[in-house]
Scaffold this active site. Structure first.
Site, PDB file in Angstrom:
ATOM      1  CG  MET A  78      11.873  -7.332 -72.927  1.00  0.00           C
ATOM      2  SD  MET A  78      11.826  -5.802 -71.967  1.00  0.00           S
ATOM      3  CE  MET A  78      10.772  -6.289 -70.578  1.00  0.00           C
ATOM      4  CG  HIS A  79       6.762  -7.351 -74.002  1.00  0.00           C
ATOM      5  ND1 HIS A  79       6.760  -7.082 -72.652  1.00  0.00           N
ATOM      6  CD2 HIS A  79       7.311  -6.262 -74.596  1.00  0.00           C
ATOM      7  CE1 HIS A  79       7.272  -5.878 -72.453  1.00  0.00           C
ATOM      8  NE2 HIS A  79       7.619  -5.366 -73.608  1.00  0.00           N
ATOM      9  CG  ASP A 237      14.928  -5.932 -75.817  1.00  0.00           C
ATOM     10  OD1 ASP A 237      14.252  -5.466 -74.875  1.00  0.00           O
ATOM     11  OD2 ASP A 237      14.476  -6.026 -76.980  1.00  0.00           O
TER      12      ASP A 237
END
Length: 487
Positions: A78-79, A237
């Site tokens: 992520m991110h 995830d």
């Protein structure tokens, strides 16, 4: 029919092939480089992800009837910030979730814009790993790159774009950008204004189980599968891992011991921790979840074994650990700073309590216990919100260790259910693909029919009591060290 789950991780892409009954047919992993241009920075080349994914899919389906491949979906780190120009070329290397360069930008968002506004707009506050602070960093430090941005994407969504030609994301992954109104499941115009971008520069947002399109002809030809293969949006995830372990519906819990560590609590209702120590995100099943995320979990053990002790034989190192709950050595697992619940990119790992009789096994045990204690920190925040849990699922590489599962069960005083499949995010991705293709009516139905628990590790009252004492001491260490980290 067959369904492909793609787990785009930090060190490798893990691919899973599942049949219509939820049986795993094949698993493949392909590694790619990770770059650290400066201390605390962490980057990858998106093209490396795609090339590894293509190679992995070809190997994954080599021995099956390729005409029976029906769907593909994702779990993904992520991110990460992936920025494309007007020709859809990658502008600069992706800045990853565990990158710590955005301290000033995070401070600006939390202090100047204000945590109350951020929480009102997005249900979260700024953390150094989130995407919005990275955008501000590019805007300030690389204005020529910022000016070229036509599309802002997340790592797994770049793979979806390359396969389908669609700029897409999903609600769970978008929740971790600090650009998304989690409660209303839409982009936040206010946050876009703060970051100096247009909503049109963000991808279209889907529910995780929705198909975003089918394969481009050239992608289908390269993979050797029909162009009719559906690609579902997928999930971040942790949300994908939750699907893969059956952590869907109300008041269910999953612990992931991967590179990072998470405690993930699903909920039918939207809710926010008033101190924002836990993330409040949309879930891949159409509802919501609270999540505590520590930046270094199984990676702590990997660092200790590979870099310090110099061994790959993790199991043998753990065999000599016998006296649980009696260790006088403590370990703060903040190798890359920490997110939940401390939100401190300056935090660092610490060993405390060594003496002349401290052994190598004591140090190894302290690493495993330190990760469990840090997960307990986030569990305590959840308890303060009135959330009561009796059990949790577990997944990730660290979950392969019987000793570590026992430590987690007793430190958190929860029954730990071990699913038949340890392949959390990739399994979740395959399940989301199956839902998108109509194999199952909902994510909850898929989880109910596919996920099977094969073992439960129960806490032992005496050991849990000893770990309770140890935890009370552990939680005093970070506040004592915090001024030193900042200095």
């Amino acid at each position: 029919m067959f369904y492909i789950g793609i787990d785009l991780g930090t060190s490798a892409v893990k691919l899973l092939l599942m049949d219509s009954d939820g049986k795993i047919v094949n698993i493949v992993s392909k590694e790619y480089p990770l770059y650290f241009p400066q201390p605390g920075w962490s980057e990858q080349n998106p093209q490396d992800w795609y090339e590894a994914t293509v190679l992995g899919i070809k190997e994954l389906i080599r021995d099956v009837d390729k005409s029976q491949v029906a769907g593909i979906s994702f779990g993904g780190q992520m991110h990460g910030l992936v920025i494309l120009d007007e020709d859809d070329n990658v502008i600069r290397p992706a800045i990853l979730w565990n990158d710590g360069r955005t301290g000033a930008e995070t401070e600006y968002l939390n202090r100047v814009i204000g945590k109350e506004k951020l929480s009102a707009y997005t249900a979260n506050i700024a953390f150094a790993g989130f995407t919005a602070p990275k955008l501000l960093w590019v805007k300030d430090k690389e204005p020529e790159n910022f000016a070229k941005i036509a599309k802002i994407m997340l790592p797994k969504d770049y793979i979806a774009y390359k396969l389908t030609g669609v700029h897409c994301t999903d609600v769970s992954d978008a929740s971790g950008m600090l650009l998304f109104d989690v409660k209303n499941r839409q982009w936040s115009k206010e946050m876009c204004d703060i970051c100096g971008i247009q909503v049109s520069q963000l991808a279209k947002c889907y529910e995780s189980y929705e198909a975003v399109g089918t394969l481009l002809p050239q992608a289908a030809q390269e993979l050797g599968v029909p162009a009719s293969v559906k690609v579902a949006a997928g999930a971040g995830d942790n949300a994908a891992a939750a699907v893969g372990t059956g952590t869907v519906g109300d008041n269910m819990c999953n612990i992931s011991l991967g590179t990072s560590g998470t405690i993930f609590i699903s909920s039918k209702q939207f809710g926010v921790d008033s101190h924002n120590a836990l993330h409040s995100f949309a879930h891949a099943d159409g509802s919501y979840h609270l999540m505590g995320c520590m930046l270094s979990a199984a990676s702590c053990n990997k660092w200790w074994m590979d870099e310090i002790i110099g061994t790959k034989d993790y199991a043998t190192e753990q065999q000599s650990i016998q006296k649980l709950g009696e260790n006088h050595v403590y370990f703060l697992p903040y190798l890359m700073g920490e997110r939940s619940p401390h939100n401190n990119p300056d935090a660092r790992a610490v060993f405390l309590g060594m003496s002349m009789d401290t052994t190598r096994a004591d140090m190894t045990q302290a690493v495993l216990e330190g990760v469990a204690f840090a997960l307990r920190d986030s569990l305590e925040v959840a308890k303060s919100l009135g959330i009561r849990l009796e059990r949790t699922k577990i997944c990730g590489g660290g979950a392969r260790s019987p000793l570590w599962k026992k430590i987690v069960a007793n430190v958190l005083n929860l029954k730990v259910d071990v699913p038949e499949s340890e392949e959390g995010p990739s399994m979740g991705g395959a399940m989301l693909a199956a839902v998108a293709c109509g194999e199952y009516k909902s994510v909850e139905e898929a989880a109910e029919r596919i996920v099977k628990v094969v073992e439960t590790v129960e806490p032992e009252p005496e050991l849990a009591a000893r770990y309770e004492e140890r935890y009370q001491y552990f939680k005093e260490i970070y506040p004592a060290c915090k001024p030193l980290f900042h200095a």
